[in-house]
Structure formats: structure tokens, C-alpha cells
Design a protein around this motif. Structure first.
Motif, PDB file in Angstrom:
ATOM      1  N   ARG A 107       0.868  -1.189   0.012  1.00 43.26           N
ATOM      2  CA  ARG A 107       0.060   0.179   0.007  1.00 43.26           C
ATOM      3  C   ARG A 107       0.890   1.391   0.166  1.00 43.26           C
ATOM      4  NH1 ARG A 107      -4.406  -0.032   4.565  1.00 43.26           N
ATOM      5  NH2 ARG A 107      -5.001   1.959   3.174  1.00 43.26           N
ATOM      6  N   PRO A 116      -3.494   4.329  -6.868  1.00 45.00           N
ATOM      7  CA  PRO A 116      -4.371   4.334  -5.863  1.00 45.00           C
ATOM      8  C   PRO A 116      -4.746   3.143  -5.217  1.00 45.00           C
ATOM      9  CG  PRO A 116      -5.343   4.816  -7.979  1.00 45.00           C
ATOM     10  CD  PRO A 116      -3.983   4.539  -8.415  1.00 45.00           C
ATOM     11  N   GLY A 117      -4.791   2.136  -6.070  1.00 42.13           N
ATOM     12  CA  GLY A 117      -5.382   0.653  -5.291  1.00 42.13           C
ATOM     13  C   GLY A 117      -4.637  -0.584  -6.239  1.00 42.13           C
ATOM     14  N   LYS A 132     -14.496  -4.351   1.968  1.00 40.30           N
ATOM     15  CA  LYS A 132     -13.858  -4.011   0.586  1.00 40.30           C
ATOM     16  C   LYS A 132     -14.264  -4.532  -0.806  1.00 40.30           C
ATOM     17  CE  LYS A 132      -9.616  -3.623   3.616  1.00 40.30           C
ATOM     18  NZ  LYS A 132      -8.188  -4.327   4.040  1.00 40.30           N
ATOM     19  N   LEU A 144      -9.871  -5.325  -3.005  1.00 45.36           N
ATOM     20  CA  LEU A 144      -9.318  -4.244  -3.404  1.00 45.36           C
ATOM     21  C   LEU A 144      -8.632  -3.287  -1.910  1.00 45.36           C
ATOM     22  CD1 LEU A 144      -8.555  -1.944  -5.419  1.00 45.36           C
ATOM     23  CD2 LEU A 144     -10.940  -0.786  -4.979  1.00 45.36           C
ATOM     24  N   GLU A 145      -7.382  -2.950  -2.249  1.00 44.52           N
ATOM     25  CA  GLU A 145      -6.476  -2.210  -1.215  1.00 44.52           C
ATOM     26  C   GLU A 145      -6.209  -1.119  -1.902  1.00 44.52           C
ATOM     27  OE1 GLU A 145      -6.416  -3.122   1.678  1.00 44.52           O
ATOM     28  OE2 GLU A 145      -6.607  -5.200   1.980  1.00 44.52           O
ATOM     29  N   GLU A 146      -6.171  -0.081  -0.998  1.00 47.53           N
ATOM     30  CA  GLU A 146      -5.704   1.364  -1.410  1.00 47.53           C
ATOM     31  C   GLU A 146      -4.648   1.840  -0.893  1.00 47.53           C
ATOM     32  OE1 GLU A 146      -8.656   4.305   0.062  1.00 47.53           O
ATOM     33  OE2 GLU A 146     -10.378   3.217  -1.104  1.00 47.53           O
TER      34      GLU A 146
END
Length: 245
Positions: A107, A116-117, A132, A144-146
Motif C-alpha cells: 500500500r 491508488p489501489g 472492501k 481491493l486495497e488502497e
């Protein structure tokens, strides 16, 4: 552009504000920006969110900011060495966002590269995935991780030139490079600053483009957990001396 400042306090001047997000390098007490952490304590900035692998130990490292109640929220992957952290979290005084260790590092790195992700399988089917976005790729589920875009990064390197090209020593090359990348402003403390051109370009771990302010200083480098194995009987008496060493 002069990136070298005289002290940690000077290097953080004009960057701090209540409620800010700070990315901090280091792993436990290895490779942590000790001088910059002390300057944060002295600044009395409050309601900070800190993205870091952990929060130091009681009374040292980022743990000092817990003692002064300056941290509002931690984004971490491991918090097991800090009793005050546990007390504040269980009493509702401290917010905590748990991240798998690799996800936390990515991240930071992603943000440093303007991403951004990203999608990852890590955490699927656990509390990490709650709330999420889920998506399938080739029949597998990903979440999805930001990216973590920090207001300021504070990191520690072994050696850097005057433009911020940096080398990290051994395991201190942990969360420092990705943490440095994700801050709008990166402040780095180092043990040695050398003239431009002194470092082999092939040995640079972090390009100076990511580093905005530099300080040189001496760190305590406290050992988090000192473990030693018992000496064997054979090693106690060197051949021909009859004496213990």
C-alpha cells in the motif's frame, strides 16, 4: 536545492498539523527514525494517524508517541510488543487498522508509484476483507486495497548523499523504502551524509527524488529483544590457555 537541515526539529518545521497521516519506516526498533520521533514528541502535534509496521515498544520508538497520547490511529501489521498499545486499544482510546504485513508494504509502495489501489488475495475470507470491494480474476477472488498517501514520511537510512540518494544497512532496509516513497514530503535521518557522486549508483536503494529533507545524527539503536545462546563447554577454554574467555 538544499535538502540538508541542522536538526530534526528544523527538518519537520512547517510540515506538521493536527490530524495528519504519517508513514514511519522501521521494523520493531530496527531502522527507526529515532531523532524524528523525538521531534514529533516535542512538537506536541496531536490526533496523528501513523502507518507503520508496528508501534515500537513501551517507552521507545513510536511508543513514545503513545505515552504522550499524540496518536489517534495506527495502521499496522503487528502490535505485540507494546503493553501501552494494548491498553489504549482495549480501552477505546486508540483506533487500529490491521493490515497483513505484505499488504501494508505494498500500500505504501503503490502510493509512491502513483497507484491508488490494487487487488490482492491476501485477506480474502477474513475480517480484513470486510467492507472492501471483491473481484474475480481467473476464477479466484481478490480484494481491493488502497494506496497509503501520507502527508509526511519519516525514515532512517545508513548513508545518503546531499541529494538524498540513500543506502539502508542490512535489515534496516525493511519498511523504510516504501514508507519514504508514499509521503508528500519525506524527511530522512541518516548516520552519514556524503558528497554527491560518492555513492555507487548500482548500490542506491532509494533514489533522492523521493527525499525532500535530510538530517544527520547519532541514534541509540536499542535492541528490541537481546537473545544469546549459552556457550558450549568447548568454547569456554581456548586450546593451550586453560583460561575462560
Amino acid at each position: 536545492m538544499n535538502k540538508v537541515y541542522g536538526s530534526a526539529k528544523e527538518a519537520l518545521d512547517g510540515l506538521l498539523f493536527d490530524g495528519m497521516l504519517i508513514a514511519a519506516g522501521g521494523f520493531g526498533l530496527c531502522g527507526i527514525p529515532e531523532l524524528l520521533i523525538d521531534a514529533l514528541v516535542e512538537s506536541k502535534v496531536k490526533d496523528i494517524t501513523i502507518a507503520s509496521n508496528n508501534c515500537g515498544v513501551d517507552g521507545f520508538g513510536l511508543g513514545k508517541l503513545l505515552d504522550t497520547k499524540q496518536i489517534k490511529k495506527m495502521m499496522s501489521s503487528y502490535v505485540g510488543e507494546n503493553a501501552e498499545f494494548m491498553r489504549q486499544y482495549l480501552s477505546g482510546e486508540l483506533e487500529l487498522e490491521f493490515n497483513p504485513q505484505g499488504t501494508l508494504a505494498e500500500r505504501m509502495r503503490a502510493a509512491g508509484h502513483g497507484i491508488p489501489g490494487f487487488y490482492t488475495k491476501t485477506g480474502v475470507g477474513t475480517v480484513i476483507a470486510e467492507g472492501k470491494e471483491h473481484k474475480e480474476f481467473n476464477g479466484e477472488t481478490y480484494i481491493l486495497e488502497e494506496g497509503i498517501f501520507a502527508d509526511v514520511s519519516i525514515v532512517k537510512a545508513w548513508k545518503a548523499d546531499e541529494t538524498g540518494n540513500a543506502i539502508f544497512r542490512k535489515t534496516a532496509r525493511n519498511f523504510n523504502p516504501p514508507a519514504a516513497m508514499c509521503g508528500k514530503t519525506c524527511v530522512m535521518e541518516v548516520e552519514e551524509i556524503v558528497p554527491v557522486g560518492s555513492l555507487d549508483p548500482d548500490c542506491i536503494h532509494l533514489p533522492g527524488i523521493y527525499v525532500h529533507r535530510l538530517i544527520k545524527g547519532e541514534q541509540e539503536k536499542r535492541i528490541e529483544q537481546r537473545t544469546v545462546r549459552p556457550r558450549s563447554e568447548k568454547s569456554k577454554t581456548p586450546a593451550g590457555t586453560g583460561e575462560e574467555v
